[in-house]
Scaffold this motif. Structure first.
Motif, mmCIF file in Angstrom:
data_model
loop_
_atom_site.group_PDB
_atom_site.id
_atom_site.type_symbol
_atom_site.label_atom_id
_atom_site.label_comp_id
_atom_site.label_asym_id
_atom_site.label_seq_id
_atom_site.Cartn_x
_atom_site.Cartn_y
_atom_site.Cartn_z
ATOM 1 N N GLY A 160 56.715 104.295 12.984
ATOM 2 C CA GLY A 160 56.115 103.023 13.367
ATOM 3 C C GLY A 160 55.012 103.182 14.391
ATOM 4 O O GLY A 160 54.771 104.256 14.932
ATOM 5 N N LEU A 161 54.329 102.098 14.637
ATOM 6 C CA LEU A 161 53.260 102.047 15.626
ATOM 7 C C LEU A 161 53.668 101.139 16.784
ATOM 8 O O LEU A 161 54.325 100.125 16.574
ATOM 9 N N VAL A 162 53.244 101.490 17.949
ATOM 10 C CA VAL A 162 53.380 100.617 19.105
ATOM 11 C C VAL A 162 52.175 99.685 19.065
ATOM 12 O O VAL A 162 51.076 100.090 18.668
ATOM 13 N N ASP A 163 52.343 98.438 19.476
ATOM 14 C CA ASP A 163 51.211 97.514 19.489
ATOM 15 C C ASP A 163 50.113 97.995 20.425
ATOM 16 O O ASP A 163 50.382 98.509 21.508
ATOM 17 N N ASP A 164 48.881 97.798 20.003
ATOM 18 C CA ASP A 164 47.743 98.042 20.887
ATOM 19 C C ASP A 164 47.711 96.970 21.959
ATOM 20 O O ASP A 164 48.097 95.824 21.712
ATOM 21 N N PRO A 165 47.219 97.317 23.143
ATOM 22 C CA PRO A 165 47.019 96.253 24.137
ATOM 23 C C PRO A 165 45.948 95.296 23.612
ATOM 24 O O PRO A 165 44.959 95.732 23.032
ATOM 25 N N SER A 166 46.149 94.021 23.788
ATOM 26 C CA SER A 166 45.209 93.039 23.253
ATOM 27 C C SER A 166 44.117 92.711 24.259
ATOM 28 O O SER A 166 44.378 92.503 25.432
ATOM 29 N N TRP A 167 42.894 92.650 23.799
ATOM 30 C CA TRP A 167 41.774 92.207 24.626
ATOM 31 C C TRP A 167 41.480 90.731 24.367
ATOM 32 O O TRP A 167 40.591 90.143 24.980
ATOM 33 N N LEU A 168 42.236 90.148 23.468
ATOM 34 C CA LEU A 168 42.088 88.724 23.166
ATOM 35 C C LEU A 168 43.078 87.917 23.994
ATOM 36 O O LEU A 168 44.185 88.371 24.261
ATOM 37 N N PRO A 169 42.714 86.698 24.387
ATOM 38 C CA PRO A 169 43.675 85.854 25.104
ATOM 39 C C PRO A 169 44.876 85.561 24.213
ATOM 40 O O PRO A 169 44.749 85.491 22.992
ATOM 41 N N TYR A 170 46.039 85.424 24.813
ATOM 42 C CA TYR A 170 47.284 85.264 24.061
ATOM 43 C C TYR A 170 47.901 83.889 24.292
ATOM 44 O O TYR A 170 47.784 83.312 25.361
ATOM 45 N N GLY A 171 48.599 83.391 23.275
ATOM 46 C CA GLY A 171 49.369 82.162 23.385
ATOM 47 C C GLY A 171 48.788 81.029 22.550
ATOM 48 O O GLY A 171 47.641 81.083 22.106
ATOM 49 N N PRO A 172 49.599 79.990 22.302
ATOM 50 C CA PRO A 172 49.172 78.882 21.442
ATOM 51 C C PRO A 172 47.864 78.224 21.869
ATOM 52 O O PRO A 172 47.077 77.820 21.028
ATOM 53 N N LYS A 173 47.611 78.148 23.168
ATOM 54 C CA LYS A 173 46.364 77.498 23.595
ATOM 55 C C LYS A 173 45.145 78.365 23.288
ATOM 56 O O LYS A 173 44.009 77.924 23.441
ATOM 57 N N HIS A 174 45.383 79.602 22.823
ATOM 58 C CA HIS A 174 44.280 80.502 22.490
ATOM 59 C C HIS A 174 44.184 80.779 20.988
ATOM 60 O O HIS A 174 43.607 81.776 20.576
ATOM 61 N N TRP A 175 44.746 79.911 20.145
ATOM 62 C CA TRP A 175 44.583 80.082 18.700
ATOM 63 C C TRP A 175 43.119 79.920 18.319
ATOM 64 O O TRP A 175 42.660 80.443 17.326
ATOM 65 N N HIS A 176 42.392 79.178 19.117
ATOM 66 C CA HIS A 176 40.940 79.056 18.977
ATOM 67 C C HIS A 176 40.400 78.660 20.349
ATOM 68 O O HIS A 176 41.138 78.190 21.211
ATOM 69 N N ASN A 177 39.109 78.872 20.555
ATOM 70 C CA ASN A 177 38.532 78.506 21.850
ATOM 71 C C ASN A 177 37.987 77.082 21.804
ATOM 72 O O ASN A 177 38.117 76.389 20.786
ATOM 73 N N ASP A 178 37.366 76.639 22.886
ATOM 74 C CA ASP A 178 36.856 75.268 22.960
ATOM 75 C C ASP A 178 35.803 74.966 21.904
ATOM 76 O O ASP A 178 35.627 73.826 21.506
ATOM 77 N N ALA A 179 35.107 76.000 21.436
ATOM 78 C CA ALA A 179 34.088 75.820 20.401
ATOM 79 C C ALA A 179 34.695 75.861 18.995
ATOM 80 O O ALA A 179 33.977 75.743 18.006
ATOM 81 N N GLY A 180 36.030 76.057 18.891
ATOM 82 C CA GLY A 180 36.693 76.106 17.589
ATOM 83 C C GLY A 180 36.689 77.475 16.930
ATOM 84 O O GLY A 180 37.095 77.618 15.788
ATOM 85 N N VAL A 181 36.249 78.512 17.647
ATOM 86 C CA VAL A 181 36.232 79.869 17.089
ATOM 87 C C VAL A 181 37.670 80.386 17.064
ATOM 88 O O VAL A 181 38.337 80.412 18.092
ATOM 89 N N PRO A 182 38.181 80.814 15.872
ATOM 90 C CA PRO A 182 39.574 81.274 15.772
ATOM 91 C C PRO A 182 39.780 82.631 16.422
ATOM 92 O O PRO A 182 38.860 83.430 16.571
ATOM 93 N N ARG A 183 41.029 82.866 16.804
ATOM 94 C CA ARG A 183 41.421 84.135 17.426
ATOM 95 C C ARG A 183 41.126 85.319 16.510
ATOM 96 O O ARG A 183 40.599 86.323 16.942
ATOM 97 N N PHE A 184 41.478 85.236 15.254
ATOM 98 C CA PHE A 184 41.216 86.299 14.292
ATOM 99 C C PHE A 184 40.328 85.755 13.189
ATOM 100 O O PHE A 184 40.706 84.852 12.465
ATOM 101 N N ALA A 185 39.158 86.331 13.048
ATOM 102 C CA ALA A 185 38.178 85.866 12.076
ATOM 103 C C ALA A 185 38.381 86.526 10.715
ATOM 104 O O ALA A 185 39.082 87.527 10.582
ATOM 105 N N LYS A 186 37.725 85.955 9.706
ATOM 106 C CA LYS A 186 37.719 86.535 8.368
ATOM 107 C C LYS A 186 37.228 87.976 8.469
ATOM 108 O O LYS A 186 36.250 88.267 9.149
#
Length: 167
Positions: free
Chosen positions: A110-136
């Protein structure tokens, strides 16, 4: 300015120079919710039965996942007829289980998770401009500890966590 090189005969992107400026120099904006870390880039071409899949690997974005992906490439893992499965329209498509069980068995650690450089948690599913956490187009390894199960995002993700190695 010189024109970018044409695609390779197999349809893959010929070089990093053939990518548009935004793809070579990702920045916070309509595709990325925060400024991605600067990283060297490696271009990998995967030939599929449905056509080529060009992947830009950026190790600083997910060092553990990037190393695993590139190690699998060097070992010929992806040449063992890895199936695409559980493809959900406008969401994701999973892949990564070796077509040859003897090859897959060697990579079951298995792999250990990489440290995330993205903000975490439900309030960060997208930013104020509507940009999603993980893009296409983002690649992600699942937390599955016994395979190299991977998915590619086929549309922006609006919810959830996940470990991503964006292309």
């Amino acid at each position: 300015v010189a024109a970018p090189p044409p695609p390779r005969s197999d349809g893959c992107v010929a070089s990093l120079g053939a990518l548009d400026f935004e793809s070579r120099n990702p920045a916070e904006g309509p595709r990325h919710m925060v400024q991605p870390p600067a990283s060297r880039q490696t271009l990998v071409c995967c030939r599929t039965t449905k056509g080529p899949l060009s992947v830009v690997v950026r190790p600083r974005w997910a060092p553990i996942g990037a190393k695993r992906f590139l190690d699998l490439v060097k070992a010929g893992y992806w040449s063992s007829r890895v199936p695409l499965f559980r493809c959900l329209k406008d969401f994701l498509c999973q892949f990564g289980i070796a077509g040859d069980p003897s090859i897959g068995k060697r990579w079951r650690r298995g792999l250990v998770d990489d440290p995330s450089w993205l903000p975490y948690g439900p309030k960060h599913w997208h930013n104020d401009a509507g940009v999603p956490r993980f893009a296409k187009g983002y690649l992600a390894y699942w937390r599955e500890r016994k395979s190299s199960a991977t998915s590619v995002r086929t549309a922006p993700r609006r919810r959830g966590r996940g470990v991503a190695a964006p292309p």
